[in-house]
Design a protein around this motif. Structure first.
Motif, PDB file in Angstrom:
ATOM      1  N   GLN A   1      18.987  30.502  -8.656  1.00  0.00           N
ATOM      2  CA  GLN A   1      18.102  31.768  -8.923  1.00  0.00           C
ATOM      3  C   GLN A   1      16.785  31.641  -7.978  1.00  0.00           C
ATOM      4  O   GLN A   1      15.897  32.088  -7.468  1.00  0.00           O
ATOM      5  N   LEU A   2      16.222  30.507  -8.383  1.00  0.00           N
ATOM      6  CA  LEU A   2      15.217  29.741  -7.464  1.00  0.00           C
ATOM      7  C   LEU A   2      14.408  30.394  -5.478  1.00  0.00           C
ATOM      8  O   LEU A   2      14.260  30.557  -5.469  1.00  0.00           O
ATOM      9  N   ARG A   3      15.899  30.165  -4.878  1.00  0.00           N
ATOM     10  CA  ARG A   3      16.051  30.519  -3.659  1.00  0.00           C
ATOM     11  C   ARG A   3      16.457  32.134  -3.565  1.00  0.00           C
ATOM     12  O   ARG A   3      15.437  32.344  -2.469  1.00  0.00           O
ATOM     13  N   ARG A   4      16.310  32.598  -5.394  1.00  0.00           N
ATOM     14  CA  ARG A   4      16.237  34.239  -4.106  1.00  0.00           C
ATOM     15  C   ARG A   4      15.132  34.719  -4.915  1.00  0.00           C
ATOM     16  O   ARG A   4      14.473  35.415  -4.412  1.00  0.00           O
ATOM     17  N   GLU A   5      14.098  33.776  -6.097  1.00  0.00           N
ATOM     18  CA  GLU A   5      12.770  33.933  -6.487  1.00  0.00           C
ATOM     19  C   GLU A   5      12.025  34.249  -4.942  1.00  0.00           C
ATOM     20  O   GLU A   5      11.054  34.293  -4.797  1.00  0.00           O
ATOM     21  N   SER A   6      12.774  32.756  -3.726  1.00  0.00           N
ATOM     22  CA  SER A   6      11.915  32.547  -2.662  1.00  0.00           C
ATOM     23  C   SER A   6      11.633  33.548  -1.154  1.00  0.00           C
ATOM     24  O   SER A   6      10.852  33.773  -1.020  1.00  0.00           O
ATOM     25  N   ASN A   7      13.170  34.023  -1.866  1.00  0.00           N
ATOM     26  CA  ASN A   7      13.555  34.980  -0.268  1.00  0.00           C
ATOM     27  C   ASN A   7      12.686  36.385  -1.175  1.00  0.00           C
ATOM     28  O   ASN A   7      12.465  36.678  -0.759  1.00  0.00           O
ATOM     29  N   GLN A   8      12.845  36.604  -2.675  1.00  0.00           N
ATOM     30  CA  GLN A   8      11.977  37.848  -2.507  1.00  0.00           C
ATOM     31  C   GLN A   8      10.266  37.773  -2.449  1.00  0.00           C
ATOM     32  O   GLN A   8       9.701  39.072  -1.430  1.00  0.00           O
ATOM     33  N   GLY A   9       9.929  36.477  -2.237  1.00  0.00           N
ATOM     34  CA  GLY A   9       8.251  36.336  -2.413  1.00  0.00           C
ATOM     35  C   GLY A   9       8.559  36.394  -0.800  1.00  0.00           C
ATOM     36  O   GLY A   9       7.437  37.132  -0.460  1.00  0.00           O
ATOM     37  N   LEU A  10       9.014  35.634   0.186  1.00  0.00           N
ATOM     38  CA  LEU A  10       9.168  35.584   1.555  1.00  0.00           C
ATOM     39  C   LEU A  10       9.229  37.266   1.676  1.00  0.00           C
ATOM     40  O   LEU A  10       8.384  37.955   2.831  1.00  0.00           O
ATOM     41  N   LEU A  11      10.197  37.953   1.516  1.00  0.00           N
ATOM     42  CA  LEU A  11       9.830  39.627   1.400  1.00  0.00           C
ATOM     43  C   LEU A  11       8.709  40.155   1.322  1.00  0.00           C
ATOM     44  O   LEU A  11       8.158  40.918   2.049  1.00  0.00           O
ATOM     45  N   ALA A  12       8.421  39.732  -0.036  1.00  0.00           N
ATOM     46  CA  ALA A  12       7.402  40.738  -0.433  1.00  0.00           C
ATOM     47  C   ALA A  12       6.219  40.815   0.899  1.00  0.00           C
ATOM     48  O   ALA A  12       4.440  41.593   0.440  1.00  0.00           O
ATOM     49  N   PHE A  13       6.028  38.947   0.982  1.00  0.00           N
ATOM     50  CA  PHE A  13       4.479  38.811   2.188  1.00  0.00           C
ATOM     51  C   PHE A  13       5.209  39.476   3.680  1.00  0.00           C
ATOM     52  O   PHE A  13       4.276  39.592   4.032  1.00  0.00           O
ATOM     53  N   CYS A  14       5.703  39.656   3.670  1.00  0.00           N
ATOM     54  CA  CYS A  14       6.143  40.131   5.453  1.00  0.00           C
ATOM     55  C   CYS A  14       6.251  41.638   4.716  1.00  0.00           C
ATOM     56  O   CYS A  14       6.304  42.692   6.288  1.00  0.00           O
ATOM     57  N   ILE A  15       6.379  42.452   3.894  1.00  0.00           N
ATOM     58  CA  ILE A  15       6.257  44.133   4.351  1.00  0.00           C
ATOM     59  C   ILE A  15       4.361  44.244   3.807  1.00  0.00           C
ATOM     60  O   ILE A  15       3.865  43.847   3.995  1.00  0.00           O
TER      61      ILE A  15
END
Length: 128
Positions: A114-128
């Motif tokens: 769950q933490l890994r998913r949340e971290s990846n979602q935050g990273l994707l939002a930052f990249c967009i």
């Protein structure tokens, strides 16, 4: 089950997880290896407790089955109906420290995913 006994099982379960004794083998099967990597002050007390590798299997009736004597005794008590029927099922199902360790192991693994998913979602939002 006595509260002090449950507390003792939880403490042992935490040690099994902390020292990487729990290993998932697939298809609802885990093993709990003996505690080897413990501090000097704990070593004699713990090694005497668990010197065998136990097998824990997911089971629809009890949640889990374990090959240790403590679980088998607990299972006999449960099957004999020698528990308070007003208690919720999860409180009276047979458990041992090995089963509790598997439950903790799986909870931590789910939390990590769950933490890994949340971290990846935050990273994707930052990249967009």
């Amino acid at each position: 089950m006595r509260p002090d006994f449950t507390f003792s099982q939880i403490k042992k379960a935490e040690k099994f997880v902390k020292y990487d004794c729990i290993e998932y083998k697939g298809q609802g099967l885990w093993i709990c290896k003996p505690l080897k990597y413990v501090s000097k002050r704990d070593i004699f007390r713990i090694i005497e407790y668990n010197h065998t590798t136990y097998t824990i299997k997911s089971d629809g009736n009890y949640g889990f089955n374990c090959t240790c004597d403590g679980f088998l005794r607990s299972k006999k008590i449960y099957e004999a109906g020698a528990y308070d029927p007003l208690l919720p099922k999860e409180q009276v199902l047979p458990k041992c420290s090995h089963v509790r360790a598997v439950i903790l192991f799986e909870q931590l693994k789910k939390r990590e995913v769950q933490l890994r998913r949340e971290s990846n979602q935050g990273l994707l939002a930052f990249c967009i």
